[in-house]
Design an enzyme around this catalytic site. Structure first.
Site, PDB file in Angstrom:
ATOM      1  N   GLY A 225     -31.862  -9.466  31.071  1.00 24.34           N
ATOM      2  CA  GLY A 225     -32.231  -8.343  31.925  1.00 24.34           C
ATOM      3  C   GLY A 225     -32.119  -7.006  31.221  1.00 24.34           C
ATOM      4  O   GLY A 225     -32.421  -6.871  30.028  1.00 24.34           O
ATOM      5  N   SER A 226     -31.622  -6.004  31.936  1.00 20.87           N
ATOM      6  CA  SER A 226     -31.608  -4.633  31.416  1.00 20.87           C
ATOM      7  C   SER A 226     -30.665  -4.433  30.244  1.00 20.87           C
ATOM      8  O   SER A 226     -30.753  -3.403  29.558  1.00 20.87           O
ATOM      9  CB  SER A 226     -31.239  -3.664  32.539  1.00 20.87           C
ATOM     10  OG  SER A 226     -32.239  -3.649  33.531  1.00 20.87           O
ATOM     11  N   THR A 227     -29.757  -5.385  29.980  1.00 23.50           N
ATOM     12  CA  THR A 227     -28.887  -5.233  28.816  1.00 23.50           C
ATOM     13  C   THR A 227     -29.668  -5.289  27.517  1.00 23.50           C
ATOM     14  O   THR A 227     -29.153  -4.917  26.462  1.00 23.50           O
ATOM     15  CB  THR A 227     -27.793  -6.318  28.795  1.00 23.50           C
ATOM     16  OG1 THR A 227     -28.402  -7.607  28.779  1.00 23.50           O
ATOM     17  CG2 THR A 227     -26.886  -6.195  30.005  1.00 23.50           C
ATOM     18  N   ILE A 228     -30.935  -5.724  27.581  1.00 25.56           N
ATOM     19  CA  ILE A 228     -31.761  -5.817  26.383  1.00 25.56           C
ATOM     20  C   ILE A 228     -32.506  -4.509  26.110  1.00 25.56           C
ATOM     21  O   ILE A 228     -33.075  -4.322  25.024  1.00 25.56           O
ATOM     22  CB  ILE A 228     -32.766  -6.985  26.517  1.00 25.56           C
ATOM     23  CG1 ILE A 228     -33.001  -7.673  25.159  1.00 25.56           C
ATOM     24  CG2 ILE A 228     -34.084  -6.537  27.096  1.00 25.56           C
ATOM     25  CD1 ILE A 228     -31.828  -8.449  24.674  1.00 25.56           C
ATOM     26  N   LYS A 229     -32.514  -3.595  27.051  1.00 23.49           N
ATOM     27  CA  LYS A 229     -33.302  -2.365  26.910  1.00 23.49           C
ATOM     28  C   LYS A 229     -32.901  -1.516  25.698  1.00 23.49           C
ATOM     29  O   LYS A 229     -33.771  -0.887  25.083  1.00 23.49           O
ATOM     30  CB  LYS A 229     -33.229  -1.552  28.199  1.00 23.49           C
ATOM     31  CG  LYS A 229     -34.013  -2.192  29.338  1.00 23.49           C
ATOM     32  CD  LYS A 229     -33.860  -1.433  30.643  1.00 23.49           C
ATOM     33  CE  LYS A 229     -34.660  -2.116  31.762  1.00 23.49           C
ATOM     34  NZ  LYS A 229     -34.452  -1.477  33.080  1.00 23.49           N
TER      35      LYS A 229
END
Length: 555
Positions: free
Chosen positions: A277-281
């Protein structure tokens, strides 16, 4: 006549003595040896597993095993009555065991007994029952280190965790000795050591047992509080690549595994994959910076808060308007990362994430580690690239995600991870520039601020950086609307990054499910304890942050 008779007797005795001592000496000595001389094994204990400060995590303790020669036991049935009410080995159990193995010369009766328990049987002196010394594994930290250390079976062979992956190093080499036994089977004399026993080698792990306890306590509390299906937490030293703590829920007690469910044996931090999820942004932003597509001061137009890609509408929580790159991470803008990803060349983003280690195992010597999944395609469709930019369509483990953040914390250099203590920081591979790594840490600091999504990840007295993630769980029927994985990945201290911590809470069933409300507080508690335990000085006096953080993250 009397004297003659005595003389004849003396001659007969003399001849018999000569016959026994000289003429039949070798034969009789060999027969005596067959009846009383035995070769016994010399047990060799496994090596000790310790943490980085030599605190024991797995040790071997001597125990007594009872065995029998069924033929000898069956020949002395009248003696079985002595075991009628024995709490360790009763006559009924003995009868069943020896009669079922009447043709054998060796069977186990009871293994791994305390010496005083075994002595209750040996003192009865039932013919054919003997004892030998073995070693049993004991784990002082119990379930706190169970998934990492693993366990051995009854034969002292590694079955899970470090006990399995390093079994060849830990396992000792047994020896042999020659002894003399009396008619009751007791050893009355050691004759000689035929082969020396060699104990196994000791293993010093990279984990710190203090941090392991701390992480375990906080993760257990979070899983219980949120009625979650499970969870994982990993703490890394970004400079050396050492794993300082690795915990999972549910856990099990390796000293007593009766009734343990198979699912509880998994080291979820290494075996279980999830979409980040957003931890990859931050990796998407790093790719855009490294490719020269944008600079730290560039802006992205996210109006009107949505973007249409193929037949899918990608949304933000609200319309953020024209925002800079930092705000893309602060507000966790899906539209912002999508526009950055679509502006890159085809394959640029997945190739960059592969450099960070996504989709490949970390290489640590641990059984069952998952590679994760980063799709390999000849051509990436726009919707696939967009989904990848905000953490869907790719699967990682908690340890792989921690490794990716360790690259950012270590100034853009990826170092090999290690479960064993290292003396010198290993040589690493540069993935991004030091300038961009530093800029990313500064951007991720804003996520912890009042304007960010992880206000509850604050650590009193320290500057921290990180990113939340809230991911819909993928089921057989597709993405579930009401089941989530709550994530947080963070770095501290932000001014001189050293420690990386990743928290995963699987399927929380409480009132909250967002990463900023479920996983971020766990990160804050763990990181606060880690920084204090490692004596990393706070940048500000702790009193600066004195107070209570409410559900919205207000101090």
């Amino acid at each position: 006549m009397v004297l003659g008779a005595l003389g004849v007797c003396a001659l007969v005795l003399g001849w018999r003595a000569l016959d026994l001592q000289v003429l039949q000496h070798d034969f009789l000595a060999r027969q005596g040896d067959l009846r009383n001389l035995r070769t016994e094994p010399l047990a060799a204990h496994r090596g000790v597993i310790t943490d980085r400060a030599n605190r024991p995590l797995a040790v071997s303790t001597p125990v007594t095993t009872l065995w029998a020669n069924p033929r000898e036991v069956l020949a002395a049935r009248e003696q079985w009555v002595k075991l009628s009410n024995n709490p360790v080995l009763n006559s009924r159990t003995l009868s069943q065991r020896v009669e079922a193995n009447a043709g054998r010369e060796f069977i186990y009766l009871a293994r791994h007994l305390a010496p005083e328990q075994a002595q209750q049987v040996l003192d009865l002196r039932v013919p054919g029952i003997y004892a030998l010394t073995e070693y049993r594994r004991y784990y002082p930290a119990g379930e706190v280190t169970s998934h990492l250390v693993g366990f051995t079976n009854i034969d002292d062979v590694g079955q899970e965790g470090i006990e399995l992956s390093m079994d060849n190093r830990l396992r000792g080499t047994p020896g042999r000795k020659k002894v003399v036994r009396d008619l009751h089977g007791r050893v009355i004399q050691d004759i000689a050591v035929l082969e020396e026993a060699h104990p196994g080698s000791n293993v010093t792990l990279s984990i710190d047992l203090r941090l392991q306890y701390l992480a375990y306590r906080e993760l257990l509390a979070a899983v219980t509080r949120n009625r979650a299906a499970g969870g994982s937490a990993v703490v890394l030293d970004a400079r050396t690549g050492e794993v300082l703590a690795m915990v999972n829920q549910p856990a099990y007690n390796p000293n007593n595994r009766s009734g343990v469910q198979t699912a509880a044996l998994r080291n979820r931090a290494i075996t279980d994959v999830f979409e980040p999820g957003s931890t990859i942004k931050p990796l998407t932003v790093a790719a855009a910076l490294e490719s020269g597509l944008v600079s730290v001061n560039s802006t992205v137009d996210t109006r009107p808060g949505t973007i249409r890609v193929a037949n899918k509408t990608i949304r933000d929580h609200r319309n953020y308007g024209v925002i800079d790159i930092t705000t893309v991470l602060t507000k966790s803008s899906n539209v912002g990362t999508t526009k950055l990803a679509l502006a890159m060349e085809d394959h640029a983003l997945p190739a960059f994430m592969e450099h960070f280690g996504l989709g490949t195992a970390t290489g640590i010597p641990f059984p069952g580690e998952s590679d994760g999944m980063l799709p390999i395609r000849s051509r990436w469709r726009d919707i696939e690239t967009a989904a990848l930019s905000y953490g869907y369509g790719v699967s990682v483990t908690a340890l792989q995600l921690a490794r990716a953040y360790a690259v950012i914390a270590n100034g853009g250099i990826k170092v090999p991870l290690s479960l064993e203590k290292v003396d010198q920081p290993p040589q690493g591979e540069r993935i991004i520039s030091a300038e961009h790594a530093s800029a990313l840490v500064s951007m991720l600091e804003t996520v912890i601020s009042a304007e960010g999504t992880a206000r509850r990840a604050k650590v009193p007295g320290y500057r921290v950086a990180g990113k939340t993630g809230t991911v819909h769980k993928l089921t057989a029927a597709g993405y579930a609307d009401d089941r989530y994985v709550a994530l947080f990945a963070g770095i501290a201290p932000a001014e001189d990054p050293r420690i990386v911590t990743v928290v995963v809470v699987d399927d929380p069933q409480g009132q909250d499910y967002y990463g900023g409300l479920v996983a971020a507080p766990v990160f804050g508690s763990i990181m606060a304890g880690v920084l204090r335990t490692l004596n990393i000085e706070p940048e500000q006096p702790v009193g600066t942050y004195a107070g209570v953080i409410d559900r919205e993250g207000r101090l």
